[in-house]
Design an enzyme around this catalytic site. Structure first.
Site, PDB file in Angstrom:
ATOM      1  N   GLU A 113      29.993 -26.462  80.298  1.00  0.00           N
ATOM      2  CA  GLU A 113      28.436 -26.058  80.206  1.00  0.00           C
ATOM      3  C   GLU A 113      28.538 -24.311  80.701  1.00  0.00           C
ATOM      4  O   GLU A 113      27.175 -23.625  81.607  1.00  0.00           O
ATOM      5  CB  GLU A 113      27.193 -26.712  81.583  1.00  0.00           C
ATOM      6  CG  GLU A 113      27.986 -27.998  80.649  1.00  0.00           C
ATOM      7  CD  GLU A 113      26.290 -28.680  82.026  1.00  0.00           C
ATOM      8  OE1 GLU A 113      26.077 -28.212  83.141  1.00  0.00           O
ATOM      9  OE2 GLU A 113      25.802 -30.223  82.184  1.00  0.00           O
TER      10      GLU A 113
ATOM     11  N   GLU B 250      30.165 -35.194  79.273  1.00  0.00           N
ATOM     12  CA  GLU B 250      28.765 -35.801  80.427  1.00  0.00           C
ATOM     13  C   GLU B 250      27.346 -36.208  80.160  1.00  0.00           C
ATOM     14  O   GLU B 250      26.958 -34.969  79.330  1.00  0.00           O
ATOM     15  CB  GLU B 250      29.373 -34.662  81.164  1.00  0.00           C
ATOM     16  CG  GLU B 250      28.739 -34.266  82.770  1.00  0.00           C
ATOM     17  CD  GLU B 250      28.860 -33.223  83.431  1.00  0.00           C
ATOM     18  OE1 GLU B 250      29.501 -32.813  83.429  1.00  0.00           O
ATOM     19  OE2 GLU B 250      27.476 -32.995  83.771  1.00  0.00           O
TER      20      GLU B 250
END
Length: 718
Positions: free
Chosen positions: A182, A276
């Site tokens: 991320e 995820e």
């Protein structure tokens, strides 16, 4: 040493949570109260959910989650690992494990227990870093906690490579490692811009040799904070980055169903992994809420069907909102876990998603997968408040058995034997339920089952009377061809070679952007030879010539994408040219094969017509050869062929005959049918052509006489 927070994924800013929840309203409808299983409501009319095994999509690598003691504060016990990665009764059947790359290499051993167990069980293990070693970082300023100094890119590549080697040395088969977890969120870890991740992959990705390199894993696959898919588009637009990036990984927090689709990436030839997510929330003790848990199955369905994901990865495997219960020591499977199990236990690695009627009636979602041992798996979700009746069918097949595994408010993978008739069966789908149907087929056309890249056949599919397996002239549309990369693909009558139409390819941003078609293994056998031919042309731009290639894209025995050049030809503007190879051998370990039409290095729009795949040695006529260069006694030619993402340069020196004698195989100063006879006699060793006659018969000036020269000579005389 970096001081990590032992935090749940829910620990984000209130503003971010608000944005995520607003986005999620587009992903998942909120079901109402559950209908009791004993109460049968009004059955609604529905269309048949029909499976079409001739149309397949992405390769399925599996389903899983992460075990990360640094943040969880615990690791999975031996019994919990068995429950997660085993596939017997009372087990989840997970086949993917995500592990954490600790910035401190002295802490790497903390991930070994789970990684070794999963690897030994045959699961795919991959790794994600949150932060580089502190010696390589600087303050992230307003954009994130940390930032990797540009001067540390080489050291960071070595850090990732060292982790891969460490795993390998400890008997963990690490499939891939990502650039960054991320980078677009970066609230508690390292920020990278889209240009920075692309630059790192392009310039340092090839230094990571211990495992495959995965793209950065964006927080949201949609458009959050102006990033998301921009990370992937930047890589797609950079040929060096594409060559070094083996897998694309992304997260789906707040990603609506419509934003899960990314056609350019799906056509790139690389697998896309959802690495995820949790849905719909991370509330304490929420893992067994019903019917809320049905939203997990819906999210998996959307990732598979809309996103074409090869992997679906939950966040923590064990947590109060996860697949295994956190409270108590048992680690029992939760309702959210059973939603995952409806896929993970039955849609196994190597299966491929196949075509099916996705929404046969209101509130019903259906996906289908074909695998080995004659199996076809159908997953049906009824997210509505009423029980419905649904008809299922597998086109062109006979279903010999069908077993249903169903989860409702009161059932967990409840098993029922169905009663199929011919190629179909009927099933009741209770309100707020998920049903997985494992079907065994015995179909027509020699199909006896399915493998990792297509049906397994007892009787091979035979070519037609001309020896053709495929003969695409695009008179009725684009056929089974699909766009590769960001291109637009359409039928066109503006420039054609055979018939009245051709396939027009436009909006190309890279040489590998072209068109492709599946070569299923039940027709095209690895290790065997076939004839390939395609006719191509272009009419726009300033370039007078352009090189076009036929490429075989496939996966080798390790699952790595490979690209083999079938043939390359130079096209003169506004004149069709044939790319032809009468005896190309498919590599013996090839799976998931696709035939690709692309350019070597030019970006103009182009036309493709009369694309043929046939028996080895089949003579396939094409357009007459166009004059490209003025002939000289000796010419050195360098041809660069690009089969994304591999570039190969081959240099050859040939001696050409004067043009007026081109094709004069018998050396009598006249080019006619007798020269074709002479050339064919040479090819079958009845006679020998030498000296000036050899150079005259060498139509393509490659220094040898082959069947290609015979075809070119025949075309020249027509």
């Amino acid at each position: 040493m970096v001081n990590f927070r032992k935090m749940a994924k829910s620990c984000v800013s209130l503003a971010t949570v608000g944005a995520m929840m607003a986005g999620m309203t587009g992903i998942l409808s909120v079901p109402g109260k559950n209908t009791e299983d004993s109460a049968v409501s009004t059955v609604k009319a529905a269309s048949t959910a029909t499976v079409d095994l001739s149309k397949t999509y992405q390769y399925i690598r599996g389903y899983g989650g992460i075990d990360i003691s640094e943040w969880q504060g615990y690791s999975l016990s031996s019994s919990e690992l068995a429950r997660a990665f085993g596939n017997g009764p009372g087990q989840l059947g997970l086949t993917v494990l995500r592990v954490f790359v600790n910035p401190d290499k002295n802490q790497w051993s903390r991930t070994l227990k789970s990684a070794q167990y999963a690897s030994k069980a045959g699961a795919t293990v991959f790794a994600s870093p949150w932060e580089p070693p502190s010696s390589m970082t600087e303050s992230g300023g307003a954009k994130g906690k940390l930032h990797l100094r540009t001067s540390s890119y080489g050291a960071y590549a070595q850090h990732l490579n060292d982790f891969g080697n460490y795993m390998k040395q400890n008997n963990v088969n690490l499939y891939s490692i990502s650039v960054q977890n991320e980078p677009d969120f970066a609230h508690d870890w390292t920020y990278w811009s889209t240009d920075e991740t692309t630059s790192f992959i392009a310039n340092y990705g090839d230094k990571i040799t211990s495992t495959r390199l995965m793209s950065p894993e964006s927080f949201q696959y949609g458009r959050w904070a102006g990033s998301g898919k921009e990370y992937y588009q930047k890589i797609l637009d950079n040929s060096r980055a594409m060559a070094n990036c083996a897998v694309f990984g992304t997260h789906m927090y707040g990603t609506s169903r419509g934003d899960m689709d990314f056609p350019a990436l799906e056509r790139s030839g690389k697998e896309i992994w959802m690495t995820e997510v949790y849905v719909p929330n991370s509330d304490a003790n929420s893992a067994n809420r019903w019917p809320e848990a049905v939203q997990v199955a819906e999210n998996i369905h959307n990732a598979m069907v809309v996103g074409n994901m090869s992997v679906y990865t939950w966040w923590y495997i064990k947590r109060q909102y996860s697949l295994l219960e956190q409270n108590g020591s048992d680690g029992a499977i939760t309702k959210r876990g059973y939603m995952m199990a409806q896929f993970s236990k039955y849609v196994r690695p190597g299966y491929k998603r196949t075509e099916v009627t996705e929404q046969p009636q209101s509130n019903v979602l259906v996906s289908a997968y074909k695998g080995d041992n004659n199996k076809v798996v159908i997953v049906a979700i009824n997210k509505g408040n009423s029980e419905v009746n649904q008809q299922f069918a597998i086109g062109g097949q006979t279903i010999t058995s069908a077993v249903r595994y169903r989860t409702t408010g009161s059932e967990n993978l409840a098993e029922t034997k169905m009663s199929p008739s011919g190629g179909g069966f009927n099933a009741q789908l209770p309100s707020n339920s998920v049903s997985t149907f494992v079907c065994t087929i015995s179909g027509s056309h020699g199909v006896t089952g399915t493998g990792s890249d297509g049906p397994v056949v007892s009787t091979p599919v035979e070519p037609d009377e001309k020896g053709y397996y495929y003969h695409d002239t695009f008179e009725s549309g684009t056929g089974e061809w699909s766009a590769r990369g960001s291109v637009k693909m359409e039928q066109s009558s503006q420039s054609h070679f055979e018939g009245s139409n051709a396939l027009y390819v436009s909006n190309r941003t890279a040489a590998w952007n072209g068109v492709q078609r599946d070569l299923p293994s039940y027709i095209f056998k690895p290790g065997e030879k076939y004839a390939f031919s395609a006719c191509v042309n272009y009419t726009d731009g300033d370039e007078n010539t352009a090189d076009f290639s036929l490429t075989l894209q496939y996966k080798d025995s390790s699952g790595t994408a490979k690209y083999a050049n079938i043939g390359t030809s130079t096209c003169t503007k506004s004149n069709y040219v044939q790319i032809y190879n009468p005896e190309f051998q498919i590599p013996s370990d090839a799976t998931d094969c696709q035939l690709v039409v692309e350019t070597v290095d030019k970006l103009m729009n182009f036309y493709a017509d009369e694309i043929i795949v046939a028996k080895a040695g089949t003579l396939i006529s094409g357009p007459k050869e166009q004059e490209i260069v003025t002939t000289t006694e000796a010419t050195t030619t360098t041809v660069t062929t690009t089969a994304a993402p591999v570039t190969t340069t081959v240099t050859t020196t040939t001696t050409k005959a004067p043009e007026e004698f081109k094709g004069d195989a018998d050396g009598n100063g006249v080019v006619n049918s007798l020269d074709l006879v002479k050339l064919v006699q040479h090819l079958i060793s009845v006679t020998t052509i030498e000296g000036d006659a050899f150079r005259s018969a060498d139509m393509n000036d490659d220094g040898k006489l082959t069947i290609i020269d015979a075809i070119m000579l025949r075309n020249r005389m027509e």
